[in-house]
Design a protein around this motif. Structure first.
Motif, PDB file in Angstrom:
ATOM      1  N   PRO A   1      -2.490  10.846  -1.533  1.00  0.00           N
ATOM      2  CA  PRO A   1      -1.593   9.697  -1.549  1.00  0.00           C
ATOM      3  C   PRO A   1      -0.441   9.822  -0.550  1.00  0.00           C
ATOM      4  CG  PRO A   1      -2.081  10.391  -3.787  1.00  0.00           C
ATOM      5  CD  PRO A   1      -2.653  11.430  -2.861  1.00  0.00           C
TER       6      PRO A   1
ATOM      7  N   ALA B   1       0.366   4.099   5.977  1.00  0.00           N
ATOM      8  CA  ALA B   1       0.676   2.710   5.636  1.00  0.00           C
ATOM      9  C   ALA B   1       2.120   2.371   5.994  1.00  0.00           C
ATOM     10  CB  ALA B   1       0.411   2.455   4.152  1.00  0.00           C
TER      11      ALA B   1
ATOM     12  N   VAL C   1      -1.774   8.599   2.764  1.00  0.00           N
ATOM     13  CA  VAL C   1      -1.879   7.136   2.711  1.00  0.00           C
ATOM     14  C   VAL C   1      -0.486   6.521   2.850  1.00  0.00           C
ATOM     15  CG1 VAL C   1      -2.496   5.159   1.254  1.00  0.00           C
ATOM     16  CG2 VAL C   1      -4.019   7.137   1.395  1.00  0.00           C
TER      17      VAL C   1
ATOM     18  N   ALA D   1       1.126   4.014  -2.950  1.00  0.00           N
ATOM     19  CA  ALA D   1       0.791   5.403  -2.609  1.00  0.00           C
ATOM     20  C   ALA D   1       1.967   6.335  -2.880  1.00  0.00           C
ATOM     21  CB  ALA D   1       0.363   5.500  -1.141  1.00  0.00           C
TER      22      ALA D   1
ATOM     23  N   VAL E   1       0.842  -1.205   0.000  1.00  0.00           N
ATOM     24  CA  VAL E   1       0.000   0.000   0.000  1.00  0.00           C
ATOM     25  C   VAL E   1       0.872   1.249   0.000  1.00  0.00           C
ATOM     26  CG1 VAL E   1      -1.681   1.347   1.338  1.00  0.00           C
ATOM     27  CG2 VAL E   1      -1.997  -1.133   1.052  1.00  0.00           C
ATOM     28  N   TRP E   2       1.898   1.274   0.872  1.00  0.00           N
ATOM     29  CA  TRP E   2       2.711   2.492   0.908  1.00  0.00           C
ATOM     30  C   TRP E   2       3.538   2.660  -0.359  1.00  0.00           C
ATOM     31  CZ3 TRP E   2       7.903   2.340   0.499  1.00  0.00           C
ATOM     32  CH2 TRP E   2       8.666   1.383   1.155  1.00  0.00           C
TER      33      TRP E   2
END
Length: 107
Positions: A31, A38, A34, A19, A15-16
């Motif tokens: 983003p 994350a 996020v 993002a 996820v990171w």
């Protein structure tokens, strides 16, 4: 419990990473937020997992999950090329992660 947290942390790594790419150098606020959240969750989970799992095993699983999911996402969205060879290599990476779980590694 450590394995479940480690798997979730590997997902957060993906996820990171995604993002970070979408933040375009941390210039887009959504983003970027996020990414930061994350990243923190991913690192905290990895740190927790290494309390009972060997750090080498935990790190390999964490990176493997994150890398595999990030590439799969890229291929699914068309931002990365998909080929039988790439898919086979990602499947091999996932197989190695599963293998590390199967052979143990709890301290």
């Amino acid at each position: 419990m450590s394995w479940a947290v480690l798997i979730a942390s590997g997902v957060m790594e993906s996820v990171w990473a995604i993002a970070l790419g979408k933040s375009e150098g941390l210039t887009h606020p959504g983003p970027t937020v996020v990414f930061v959240v994350a990243l923190a969750l991913s690192m905290l989970g990895l740190a927790y997992a290494t309390r009972t799992l060997p750090v080498g095993t935990a790190y390999a699983v964490w990176v493997g999950i994150g890398a595999a999911l990030t590439v799969i996402y890229g291929m699914a969205t068309g931002s990365e090329p998909a080929s039988l060879a790439r898919i086979a290599l990602i499947a091999g990476l996932i197989g190695c992660v599963i293998g590390l779980k199967l052979v143990g590694g709890e301290g």
